[in-house]
Motif scaffolding. Sequence first.
Motif, short mmCIF file in Angstrom:
data_model
loop_
_atom_site.label_atom_id
_atom_site.label_comp_id
_atom_site.label_asym_id
_atom_site.label_seq_id
_atom_site.Cartn_x
_atom_site.Cartn_y
_atom_site.Cartn_z
N MET A 1 0.88 -0.86 -0.09
CA MET A 1 -0.14 0.22 -0.03
C MET A 1 1.23 0.97 -0.28
O MET A 1 0.54 2.11 -0.54
N ASN A 2 1.66 1.41 0.33
CA ASN A 2 3.01 2.85 0.79
C ASN A 2 3.23 2.80 -0.59
O ASN A 2 3.32 3.93 -0.92
N ASN A 3 3.44 2.05 -1.94
CA ASN A 3 3.43 1.89 -2.80
C ASN A 3 3.26 2.69 -3.59
O ASN A 3 3.65 3.70 -4.31
N MET A 4 2.26 2.89 -3.75
CA MET A 4 0.78 3.34 -3.98
C MET A 4 0.58 4.80 -4.06
O MET A 4 -0.08 5.50 -4.40
N VAL A 5 0.79 4.71 -2.00
CA VAL A 5 0.51 6.48 -1.39
C VAL A 5 1.88 7.03 -2.76
O VAL A 5 1.67 8.12 -2.62
N VAL A 42 -1.71 -2.44 -9.55
CA VAL A 42 -0.70 -2.18 -10.05
C VAL A 42 -1.57 -2.11 -11.76
O VAL A 42 -1.12 -0.70 -12.78
N ALA A 43 -2.35 -2.72 -12.42
CA ALA A 43 -3.32 -2.07 -13.29
C ALA A 43 -3.72 -0.89 -13.45
O ALA A 43 -4.34 -0.01 -14.49
N THR A 68 6.21 -8.38 -15.19
CA THR A 68 4.44 -7.84 -14.64
C THR A 68 3.33 -6.87 -15.66
O THR A 68 2.00 -7.46 -15.53
N LEU A 69 3.91 -6.18 -17.34
CA LEU A 69 2.72 -6.02 -17.37
C LEU A 69 2.28 -6.78 -17.84
O LEU A 69 1.02 -6.76 -18.35
#
Length: 109
Positions: A1-5, A42-43, A68-69
């Motif tokens: 979640m921190n990475n999306m923040v 990610v998407a 990942t893609l």
Amino acid sequence: MNNMVIFCFDLTLAVLAHRHERGPDFLIHDSHLYDGVDERQVARALALAAEVTEEEHMQYIVTLNTDTLSTAAQRGFNPEPHFRSPRLTDDEEGGLFGFRFRATGKAKA
């Protein structure tokens, strides 16, 4: 979640800086930002970046591993309209900006 923040913060700052002519017209993220992030997130992040940067006349540049893609594509993100040439790969046919690199022999110790 921190990475999306971090992703949301970066995107917001990039847009605000661009609107006030205090920043570039692009945002770049490395694949590490998406490490350990849920596939759906990610998407959605890639789709949001594509949507926002298109509306703001900016560019979102991200380096991702093909797995990942591919997973993001399976989760609903269509990457095809967003690819730019040259498309870099690490296979036998790949290269970097049109240049091919060959091994020149044994590495020196």
